[in-house]
Design a protein around this motif. Structure first.
Motif, short mmCIF file in Angstrom:
data_model
loop_
_atom_site.label_atom_id
_atom_site.label_comp_id
_atom_site.label_asym_id
_atom_site.label_seq_id
_atom_site.Cartn_x
_atom_site.Cartn_y
_atom_site.Cartn_z
N ARG A 68 10.47 7.99 21.01
CA ARG A 68 10.74 6.62 20.56
C ARG A 68 12.23 6.29 20.62
NH1 ARG A 68 8.81 2.40 17.48
NH2 ARG A 68 10.33 1.41 16.10
N THR A 69 13.08 7.16 20.07
CA THR A 69 14.51 6.86 20.08
C THR A 69 15.05 6.80 21.50
OG1 THR A 69 15.04 9.22 19.78
CG2 THR A 69 14.97 7.86 17.81
N GLU A 70 14.60 7.71 22.38
CA GLU A 70 15.06 7.69 23.76
C GLU A 70 14.58 6.46 24.50
OE1 GLU A 70 17.06 10.85 25.46
OE2 GLU A 70 17.51 9.71 23.64
N SER A 71 13.32 6.09 24.29
CA SER A 71 12.75 4.94 25.00
C SER A 71 13.43 3.65 24.60
CB SER A 71 11.24 4.85 24.72
OG SER A 71 10.56 5.96 25.25
N LEU A 72 13.60 3.45 23.30
CA LEU A 72 14.22 2.21 22.84
C LEU A 72 15.69 2.15 23.20
CD1 LEU A 72 12.37 1.75 19.44
CD2 LEU A 72 12.14 0.36 21.50
N LEU A 101 29.41 9.73 35.22
CA LEU A 101 29.16 10.14 33.84
C LEU A 101 28.27 11.38 33.85
CD1 LEU A 101 28.82 9.64 30.70
CD2 LEU A 101 26.86 8.23 31.34
N PRO A 102 28.65 12.48 33.15
CA PRO A 102 27.80 13.68 33.15
C PRO A 102 26.40 13.41 32.59
CG PRO A 102 29.99 14.22 32.34
CD PRO A 102 29.93 12.72 32.44
N MET A 103 25.40 13.90 33.28
CA MET A 103 24.03 13.74 32.80
C MET A 103 23.79 14.45 31.48
SD MET A 103 21.77 14.08 36.28
CE MET A 103 22.11 13.08 37.72
N PHE A 104 24.61 15.47 31.17
CA PHE A 104 24.42 16.17 29.90
C PHE A 104 24.92 15.36 28.71
CE2 PHE A 104 28.68 17.89 31.12
CZ PHE A 104 29.40 17.54 29.98
N HIS A 105 25.75 14.34 28.96
CA HIS A 105 26.29 13.52 27.88
C HIS A 105 25.21 12.58 27.36
CE1 HIS A 105 30.33 14.41 26.83
NE2 HIS A 105 30.87 14.14 27.98
N GLY A 141 21.41 7.69 28.55
CA GLY A 141 20.10 7.08 28.73
C GLY A 141 19.82 6.60 30.13
N HIS A 142 20.75 6.80 31.06
CA HIS A 142 20.54 6.31 32.42
C HIS A 142 19.58 7.17 33.22
CE1 HIS A 142 24.19 4.05 31.33
NE2 HIS A 142 23.65 3.13 32.09
N ALA A 146 27.87 7.47 19.82
CA ALA A 146 27.92 8.86 19.37
C ALA A 146 26.66 9.56 19.85
CB ALA A 146 28.03 8.93 17.84
N THR A 147 26.73 10.87 19.98
CA THR A 147 25.55 11.63 20.40
C THR A 147 24.37 11.33 19.48
OG1 THR A 147 26.97 13.39 21.26
CG2 THR A 147 24.67 13.95 20.85
N GLU A 148 24.66 11.19 18.19
CA GLU A 148 23.61 10.98 17.20
C GLU A 148 22.92 9.62 17.32
OE1 GLU A 148 26.57 13.86 15.28
OE2 GLU A 148 26.62 12.15 16.65
N THR A 149 23.53 8.71 18.07
CA THR A 149 22.98 7.35 18.14
C THR A 149 22.54 6.96 19.54
OG1 THR A 149 25.15 6.34 18.49
CG2 THR A 149 24.40 6.60 16.20
N GLY A 150 22.48 7.91 20.43
CA GLY A 150 21.86 7.64 21.71
C GLY A 150 22.66 7.46 22.98
N PRO A 151 23.90 6.95 23.04
CA PRO A 151 24.87 6.76 21.97
C PRO A 151 25.12 5.32 21.53
CG PRO A 151 26.05 6.82 24.03
CD PRO A 151 24.57 6.90 24.37
N LEU A 152 24.49 4.34 22.13
CA LEU A 152 24.93 2.94 22.01
C LEU A 152 24.97 2.44 20.56
CD1 LEU A 152 25.79 0.42 23.52
CD2 LEU A 152 23.38 -0.15 23.86
N ILE A 153 26.20 2.11 20.12
CA ILE A 153 26.44 1.49 18.82
C ILE A 153 27.06 0.10 19.01
CG2 ILE A 153 27.77 1.57 16.66
CD1 ILE A 153 27.66 4.60 16.80
N GLY A 154 27.99 -0.01 19.94
CA GLY A 154 28.68 -1.27 20.16
C GLY A 154 29.01 -1.45 21.63
N THR A 155 29.14 -2.71 22.04
CA THR A 155 29.49 -3.01 23.43
C THR A 155 30.34 -4.27 23.49
OG1 THR A 155 28.61 -3.64 25.60
CG2 THR A 155 27.28 -4.23 23.69
N SER A 156 31.30 -4.26 24.43
CA SER A 156 32.11 -5.46 24.62
C SER A 156 31.53 -6.34 25.73
CB SER A 156 33.55 -5.07 24.97
OG SER A 156 33.62 -4.44 26.25
N ALA A 157 30.29 -6.07 26.12
CA ALA A 157 29.61 -6.91 27.11
C ALA A 157 29.13 -8.18 26.42
CB ALA A 157 28.44 -6.16 27.74
N THR A 158 30.07 -9.03 26.08
CA THR A 158 29.79 -10.23 25.29
C THR A 158 30.40 -11.44 25.99
OG1 THR A 158 31.78 -9.73 24.00
CG2 THR A 158 29.70 -9.00 23.09
#
Length: 537
Positions: free
Chosen positions: A186-190, A211-215, A220-221, A313-325
């Motif tokens: 679920r976390t990965e999919s969303l 970007l390293p695939m291990f990161h 999520g790409h 952060a690793t703990e958040t998938g990592p997406l927390i914030g983006t400047s794509a605004t």
């Protein structure tokens, strides 16, 4: 209607609708359609299943950004086994800890890095060792191509639930031993869906893997690019000449990277007459320490690429914030580069707040500093077999929110900008480095009496470790050990990206009455000529 969210859906969709379309441009020169990619994945699943890999078993992947990594990830996950990617920049003892901690049963390793596993082979629970070139590896390793060539593309896919753990990503051990971040279907999919939306990923995208695939599973790409039926262009590392070649030859439209990669590309472009785009318009997302405004300006004005900053952060998938605004940033304004390097706003279905010590949200005045807290569907399940650390991460100031340890301000539009960190962490070239680990290493040197390590500003890396060392003779002018000797000492004991290149000998370290080093004072002095106390590329 409720339908379970499974990571296997991404490749399943691509095979259904894009089977004849090119999926992967491999580093070997091979090209695979989604049908061919899927067939190879099925064969690997069959091989692993024949080796006794079952649902819930952990399988590690140690590989740069090759097609083998993508195939291994899906081959593992199709069995309901847990994909455990490893950072290929570490030392054998790091892998020994992680493989034991996760109880890994099988490893798929690139031939360049298999020797790191071979060195600790007898110390880990791994039973199956697979590499993409067994002839280039010492030891008893099975060859990837030979195995899948001899296997039928049939395997038994188990029933899976969206709440089951499907990946474990190890943190950099910034506050002790590395922690395995558990992420569910679920976390990965969303998270992958959020990445698809906010990075505007389309089926005609050509994505270049810098970007390293291990990161965090390539942010999520590995899912998003696959699920959209877009094209993966694989690489074995960051090489400026090769990146520009691939961009023009393959008509690359999108890449993600650390800010240092952008600086590297600019240096190469200034010395060489190269095209920065093929037929497709380019966009780039950077993460880690934000690049300086001059780099963003160069990327947009000279390269012609659209830039955005990601925070996570690793703990958040990592997406927390983006400047794509796009509506919050005036593309014709001189202030746009300063806004684009901010960590930005929360993505969809995510709550991000900056709070004070009592857990109360700070005002959006761009001055009041607080800690960034986040909650959303992309946040981890917890740390693997570390319940105490998990509870602390979600309860310290406010229950149910992940505590990032990053200190920030918020402007009137809700865009956050990191000012400092509560954690003893250094982010250099996109890699997290533990100052505690560096201090422990330097303490082992017989001529070091006391030491504190902090991030120091670096034009190239954003931040780089700097050690303040009290020598055993208490004479910083004539210490019994040189800076170069301490650098060599860390190089012999740590992964290359963790090496301390800056050393300052001091008489004493600033400490509290209880003896705790006041690193904040050291950081204030070190960063007094900078806008904030975090790296800006």
């Amino acid at each position: 209607m409720e339908v379970p969210l499974l990571v296997t859906d991404f490749l399943d969709r691509a095979r259904t609708y894009y089977g004849d379309e090119e999926a992967i441009v491999a580093t070997t020169g091979d090209r695979f359609t989604y049908d061919e990619f899927g067939d190879r994945v099925d064969r690997l699943s069959a091989v692993l299943q024949s080796r006794g890999i079952e649902k819930g078993d952990r399988v590690a992947v140690l590989d740069p950004n090759t097609h083998y990594h993508l195939e291994s990830a899906y081959g593992i996950m199709q069995l309901g086994a847990i994909h455990t990617p490893l950072n290929y920049r570490l030392m054998p003892e790091d892998y020994e800890y992680m493989l034991n901690d996760a109880g890994v049963k099988a490893v798929v390793a690139d031939y360049e890095f298999a020797e790191q596993i071979e060195a600790i082979r007898d110390e880990v629970p791994v039973e199956t060792f697979i590499t993409n070139d067994a002839s280039a590896v010492d030891g008893d390793w099975e060859d990837f191509e030979t195995l899948i060539d001899g296997a039928e593309p049939t395997y038994e896919r188990p029933e899976m639930s969206e709440d089951e753990v499907i990946t474990i990503n190890y943190t950099s051990g910034t506050t002790g031993d590395p922690k395995g971040v558990m992420r569910t279907h679920r976390t990965e999919s969303l998270h992958a869906q959020l990445v698809t939306i906010h990075h505007e990923i389309r089926d005609d995208d050509v994505y270049l893997w810098t970007l390293p695939m291990f990161h965090v599973n390539g942010w999520g790409h590995i899912y998003a690019i696959t699920g959209m039926g877009a094209k993966h262009v694989c690489t074995r590392g960051v090489d400026a000449e090769e990146i520009f070649r691939q961009i023009t030859v393959e008509d690359v439209s999108f890449l993600c990277c650390a800010p240092t990669v952008l600086s590297l590309l600019d240096e190469y472009r200034q010395e060489n007459d190269v095209a920065t785009e093929g037929d497709a318009p380019m966009r780039v997302t950077a993460a880690g320490s934000a690049p300086p405004e001059s780099v963003i300006e160069t990327v947009e004005e000279e390269f012609g690429w659209h830039f955005r900053q990601l925070y996570g952060a690793t703990e958040t998938g990592p997406l927390i914030g983006t400047s794509a605004t796009r509506r919050l940033i005036d593309e014709d304004s001189d202030t746009r580069f300063g806004l684009k390097k901010r960590q930005g706003i929360a993505p969809l279905a995510t709550e991000v707040e900056v709070v004070d010590d009592d857990g109360t949200e700070v005002p959006w005045d761009d001055e009041t500093v607080g800690e960034i807290l986040v909650r959303g569907n992309q946040v981890m399940e917890g740390y693997w077999e570390k319940p105490d650390e998990t509870e602390k991460a979600f309860t310290e100031k406010r229950d149910g929110w992940f505590h990032t340890g990053d200190l920030a301000v918020v402007n009137e539009d809700g865009m956050i900008a990191i000012q400092d960190r509560e954690k003893d962490i250094i982010i250099s070239g996109g890699e997290n480095i533990s100052s505690i680990e560096l201090e422990d290493t330097l303490f082992d040197h017989p001529d070091v009496s006391d030491v504190a390590v902090i991030p120091s500003p670096s034009e190239k890396w954003g931040e780089t470790p700097k050690a303040f060392v009290v020598p055993t003779n208490d004479d910083p002018q004539n210490p019994p050990v040189s800076e170069d000797e301490l650098t060599d000492f860390t190089r012999e004991r740590l992964a290359g990206y963790k090496v301390v290149h800056r050393v300052e000998f001091v008489k004493t370290l600033p400490k509290t009455t209880t003896g705790k080093v006041q690193k904040y004072e050291l950081r204030e002095t070190e960063w007094e000529d900078e806008d904030g106390m975090v790296g800006q590329g």
